[in-house]
Enzyme design. Structure first.
Site, PDB file in Angstrom:
ATOM      1  CB  THR A 137      78.555  46.179  -2.465  1.00 23.77           C
ATOM      2  OG1 THR A 137      79.101  47.394  -2.959  1.00 23.77           O
ATOM      3  CG2 THR A 137      79.662  45.347  -1.852  1.00 23.77           C
ATOM      4  CB  SER A 143      85.990  47.060  -7.365  1.00 24.46           C
ATOM      5  OG  SER A 143      86.235  47.862  -6.236  1.00 24.46           O
ATOM      6  CD  GLU A 374      78.210  56.730  -2.981  1.00 27.67           C
ATOM      7  OE1 GLU A 374      78.281  57.340  -4.058  1.00 27.67           O
ATOM      8  OE2 GLU A 374      77.434  57.042  -2.064  1.00 27.67           O
TER       9      GLU A 374
END
Length: 390
Positions: A137, A143, A374
């Site tokens: 990230t 995402s 996650e």
């Protein structure tokens, strides 16, 4: 539906085996002897309990699935899930750190490292001598991992890294970090690669530590790269394989978050059940009131369903079968169940549920991260939908 049933292994038996029972008993004793008395302290101070974490290493809990030849316990995912569930019931933050160390950093090296990399890093990670971090990230790409801004530019036998990763578990205390970096053009196929970096490398440092709502015993911080030079021998696999590797690592990581969610949900439920049996109103225990009994029934049913999904995913990954859909379903269901169970537990406790002196407000704060970390619940639904529509 026929395809789902066809893909499901028959006669699943999720009763605890001898190893699982041993692990569960060991963690419960450790919780009573060492953890329960200090959980509130670490939650209040946001101090990462390094010494306790290293004790987990001595117990074999930081290399649960690492083969014995590399210093690990050599167990499978059934034992791994059991360990995280039991830790999650005691402290979500410590459970999260244990899961991230095992599934992400250590798991990535175990799955994709060459023999020299495994021999060098796994024994230190599996025993707790070194603490592991994992970085995907970034501040502007969660995402949307194909559009990473942290880049590794090839320069002879080295790569020069510039950029930053955020929301990194053990971003300050970690001795080694596996990071996925962009080595190609933005938004192109196969544009990222994974590297192993060690603390102390020039140009590689920790940044801001986050002040969090929950999971406060688990350290979360930035990783910053400023002209950090890393030798090509530190790459995991081949150039361009980073994103594919990360997705496979996250399949296992989602099972660990499902297990952590399950532990938090069970902890909240068990606290609420005990309180409902002890608390009296209008001359009788409050569990005798249908409003409370129905809450407990809903919590229990959702937890049992989550347990089945989680152990089914663990069974699939143990057998080397496709697990992407199963791990996403387990993670999605149990993380939402953890939030639901913690919320209902606070409601059953009433005013006391809002007080730090009682356990359920911490479950309430810890649970929410499970729907985000996650892969958010929305991403899990996307993974599930793509799988069933493929």
């Amino acid at each position: 539906m026929d395809q789902i049933l066809q893909d499901t292994p028959p006669q699943l038996d999720f009763r605890l085996n001898e190893n699982q029972q041993m692990i569960a008993d060991m963690i419960r004793r450790f919780g009573e002897d060492k953890l329960k008395a200090v959980v509130s302290h670490y939650d209040e101070t946001q101090e990462f309990p390094i010494e306790i974490f290293k004790e987990l290493g001595e117990m074999g809990l930081l290399g649960v699935t690492v083969p014995e030849e590399y210093g690990g316990a050599g167990f499978g995912y059934m034992e791994y899930v059991t360990a995280i569930v039991e830790l999650g019931k005691i402290c979500g933050g410590i459970g999260l750190s244990m899961a991230a160390h095992n599934s992400l950093c250590t798991g990535h090296i175990l799955k994709f490292g060459n023999e020299a990399q495994k021999e060098h890093y796994l024994p230190k990670l599996a025993t707790g001598e070194w603490i592991g971090a994992w970085g995907l990230t970034e501040p502007n790409t969660g995402s949307d991992a194909g559009n990473m801004k942290t880049v590794a530019v090839k320069d002879g036998d080295y790569y020069v890294i510039n950029g930053a990763k955020n929301f990194i578990t053990h971003g300050i205390s970690g001795n080694v970090a596996v990071v996925v970096l962009r080595t190609g053009e933005p938004n192109t196929r196969n544009n990222s690669s994974a590297f192993i970096l060690e603390k102390g490398m020039q140009g590689f440092r920790s940044g801001k530590k986050e002040n969090k709502l929950g999971m406060r015993a688990s350290e979360t911080a930035e990783l910053i790269f400023e002209d950090c030079r890393v030798h090509k021998s530190q790459m995991l696999g081949k150039e361009g394989e980073g994103f594919k590797q990360a997705m496979k690592v996250l399949d296992g990581g989602r099972i660990s978050i499902a297990a952590l969610s399950l532990g938090i949900a069970k902890g909240a439920y068990e606290a609420a059940l005990q309180y409902a049996q002890e608390r009296e109103q209008f001359g009788k225990p409050i569990y005798e009131f249908q409003a409370i009994a129905f809450k407990l029934a809903d919590m229990y049913t959702r937890i049992v369903a989550g347990e089945l999904l989680t152990f089914q995913a663990a069974d699939l990954i143990n057998k080397g079968l496709p697990v992407t859909q199963a791990s996403a379903m387990a993670k999605y269901h149990t993380s939402e169940t953890a939030v639901y169970a913690a919320n209902e537990a606070v409601q059953i406790f009433g005013g006391y549920g809002y007080i730090k002196e009682f356990p359920v407000e911490k479950y309430y704060r810890d649970a929410k991260l499970c729907t985000i970390g996650e892969g958010t619940s929305e991403i899990q639904k996307l993974v599930i939908a793509r799988s069933i529509l493929a």
